[in-house]
Design a protein around this motif. Structure first.
Motif, PDB file in Angstrom:
ATOM      1  N   THR A   6       0.749  -1.337   0.047  1.00 31.11           N
ATOM      2  CA  THR A   6      -0.197   0.026  -0.061  1.00 31.11           C
ATOM      3  C   THR A   6       0.758   1.420  -0.041  1.00 31.11           C
ATOM      4  O   THR A   6       0.556   2.286  -0.573  1.00 31.11           O
ATOM      5  CB  THR A   6      -0.910   0.201   1.263  1.00 31.11           C
ATOM      6  OG1 THR A   6      -1.728  -1.268   1.164  1.00 31.11           O
ATOM      7  CG2 THR A   6      -1.833   1.210   1.124  1.00 31.11           C
ATOM      8  N   PHE A  74      -9.840   5.456  14.320  1.00 33.05           N
ATOM      9  CA  PHE A  74     -10.417   4.410  13.339  1.00 33.05           C
ATOM     10  C   PHE A  74     -11.210   3.599  13.643  1.00 33.05           C
ATOM     11  O   PHE A  74     -12.442   3.616  13.128  1.00 33.05           O
ATOM     12  CB  PHE A  74      -9.169   3.657  12.786  1.00 33.05           C
ATOM     13  CG  PHE A  74      -9.605   3.084  11.294  1.00 33.05           C
ATOM     14  CD1 PHE A  74      -8.914   3.954   9.988  1.00 33.05           C
ATOM     15  CD2 PHE A  74     -10.184   2.063  11.185  1.00 33.05           C
ATOM     16  CE1 PHE A  74      -9.205   3.617   8.902  1.00 33.05           C
ATOM     17  CE2 PHE A  74     -10.188   1.569   9.853  1.00 33.05           C
ATOM     18  CZ  PHE A  74      -9.973   2.222   8.907  1.00 33.05           C
ATOM     19  N   ASP A  96      -9.670  -0.989   3.743  1.00 40.88           N
ATOM     20  CA  ASP A  96      -9.002  -0.556   2.385  1.00 40.88           C
ATOM     21  C   ASP A  96      -9.558   0.852   1.946  1.00 40.88           C
ATOM     22  O   ASP A  96      -8.896   1.879   1.907  1.00 40.88           O
ATOM     23  CB  ASP A  96      -8.588  -1.333   1.567  1.00 40.88           C
ATOM     24  CG  ASP A  96      -7.565  -2.667   1.889  1.00 40.88           C
ATOM     25  OD1 ASP A  96      -6.927  -2.158   2.943  1.00 40.88           O
ATOM     26  OD2 ASP A  96      -7.369  -3.508   1.354  1.00 40.88           O
ATOM     27  N   ASP A  99      -9.470   3.374   4.557  1.00 39.83           N
ATOM     28  CA  ASP A  99      -8.290   4.138   4.584  1.00 39.83           C
ATOM     29  C   ASP A  99      -7.804   5.199   3.623  1.00 39.83           C
ATOM     30  O   ASP A  99      -7.310   6.338   3.769  1.00 39.83           O
ATOM     31  CB  ASP A  99      -7.105   3.078   4.381  1.00 39.83           C
ATOM     32  CG  ASP A  99      -5.696   3.341   4.945  1.00 39.83           C
ATOM     33  OD1 ASP A  99      -5.562   4.350   5.716  1.00 39.83           O
ATOM     34  OD2 ASP A  99      -4.765   2.889   4.354  1.00 39.83           O
ATOM     35  N   ASP A 102      -9.670   8.261   4.392  1.00 34.89           N
ATOM     36  CA  ASP A 102      -9.155   9.022   5.596  1.00 34.89           C
ATOM     37  C   ASP A 102      -7.861   9.896   4.931  1.00 34.89           C
ATOM     38  O   ASP A 102      -7.425  10.827   5.648  1.00 34.89           O
ATOM     39  CB  ASP A 102      -8.497   8.224   6.504  1.00 34.89           C
ATOM     40  CG  ASP A 102      -9.738   7.796   7.467  1.00 34.89           C
ATOM     41  OD1 ASP A 102     -10.787   8.413   7.435  1.00 34.89           O
ATOM     42  OD2 ASP A 102      -9.543   6.734   8.370  1.00 34.89           O
TER      43      ASP A 102
END
Length: 362
Positions: A6, A74, A96, A99, A102
């Motif tokens: 990632t 989170f 995912d 994420d 964010d």
């Protein structure tokens, strides 16, 4: 592995870790020295990672305060209330997406977003190794007489032809893959609870077609129903087939239909079952025919459809080869066929027949 993919690279400085059991075999006193597991040493060496272990308990909480704070943020924003999912893979996909979302926010009063700050740091990362690292654990269990293998505390099914043989299993975090030599023969989502069993109905079809009486009470059938792979359409077709062909032959016909799933998509087989049921066609061949029709009908709209234009290029269309040949054939100038010669033959036959009858009368 997922985190590094990632990020798109490996951090050059130390990476702080809590004392996770997959990495730390033993904490040596009050120092930061650790006895690491062999798999973790191989993982660090592959990616050239320099690890830094925080102190356990409250004493080391301040060493990773930013991480702890972000985990709390989170959890409060995405795991409250707790999401309902059907699988661990679905949950990971949701995480995912959260994420990525964010990355567009600003922390406190900072002038840039998380993604904008990361864009500055990303070029400083070391590149990922070209060779992949196998994170799965290797097992070589023997297939028992129930066509199952034991991996950790759970059991998984494999094709019945492998009974008595040893297979190679690669266990990952969310799934496991079974190999017979170098050929993949089974793939299962990993079970979380201990003492559980996951069976794939397809693995038992060759045995069940010889013993169709065992099919209605099979555990694999129950799990297929729970997973939505054995639909109410299957049940309706099966009930009608048993009425027409009897219990044994009707069940055997259904198993033959299920074997079609190895060559045709599941949704096409279900569509074929529904069409065959409406027509009263209660044979596997009829279902196969209707399933192939459903697959063909799904592909036909693409013939003649316009291809999206690429900037700077003209748009084009897809034409079937049969249509192209008809459009490019020369005109047919031959005269139309005539049946006049055949009429002449019929007239001469009638004439000769009447002469023969007159001669007999004389």
């Amino acid at each position: 592995m997922h985190a590094l993919r990632t990020l798109g690279g490996v951090p050059r400085s130390k990476i702080r870790y809590d004392n996770l059991k997959s990495a730390v075999a033993q904490v040596l006193g009050l120092s930061r020295a650790r006895v690491e597991t062999d798999r973790w040493i191989a993982f660090r060496s592959h990616f050239n990672i320099e690890s830094f272990y925080c102190r356990p308990g409250i004493e080391g909480a301040h060493e990773k305060g930013g991480v702890e704070g972000m985990i709390g943020y989170f959890r409060r924003n995405h795991f409250t209330p707790v999401p309902e999912v059907d699988s661990l893979a679905e949950l990971n996909e949701m995480v995912d997406q959260w994420d990525l979302h964010d990355g567009h926010r600003r922390i406190g009063s900072r002038p840039r977003t998380v993604d904008e700050y990361f864009a500055i740091e990303q070029p400083l990362l070391m590149p990922l190794p070209q060779e992949p690292f196998e994170t799965g654990r290797l097992f070589t269990p023997r297939v028992d007489r129930y066509s199952q293998i034991a991996v950790r505390t759970n059991r998984y099914s494999v094709p019945t032809r492998l009974i008595g043989k040893r297979v190679r299993v690669v266990l990952h975090a969310s799934h496991l893959v079974v190999y017979d030599r170098n050929v993949e023969v089974a793939r299962h989502e990993r079970l979380i609870a201990k003492g559980s069993c996951r069976l794939d109905l397809d693995h038992y079809l060759e045995a069940l077609i010889r013993k169709p009486g065992a099919f209605p009470g099979a555990t694999a059938l129950e799990q297929a129903r729970s997973a939505g792979k054995f639909t109410p359409v299957h049940d309706a077709w099966w009930a009608q087939a048993r009425k027409v062909h009897g219990e044994r032959d009707g069940t055997r016909a259904l198993i033959e239909v299920l074997l079609l799933g190895r060559h045709l998509a599941h949704e096409h087989v279900v569509a074929g079952l529904a069409t065959a049921l409406r027509a009263g066609a209660l044979t596997a061949d009829a279902v196969a025919l209707e399933a192939r029709k459903a697959a063909q009908a799904e592909d036909e709209p693409t013939i003649g459809a316009s291809i999206p234009a690429v900037p700077g290029q003209t748009s084009a269309t897809v034409t079937s080869l049969h249509e192209w040949r008809l459009a490019h054939l020369p005109p047919d100038t031959r005269p139309l066929p005539s049946v006049t010669p055949y009429d002449q033959l019929l007239r001469s036959r009638r004439t000769s027949g009447s002469d023969h009858r007159e001669g007999e009368a004389q």
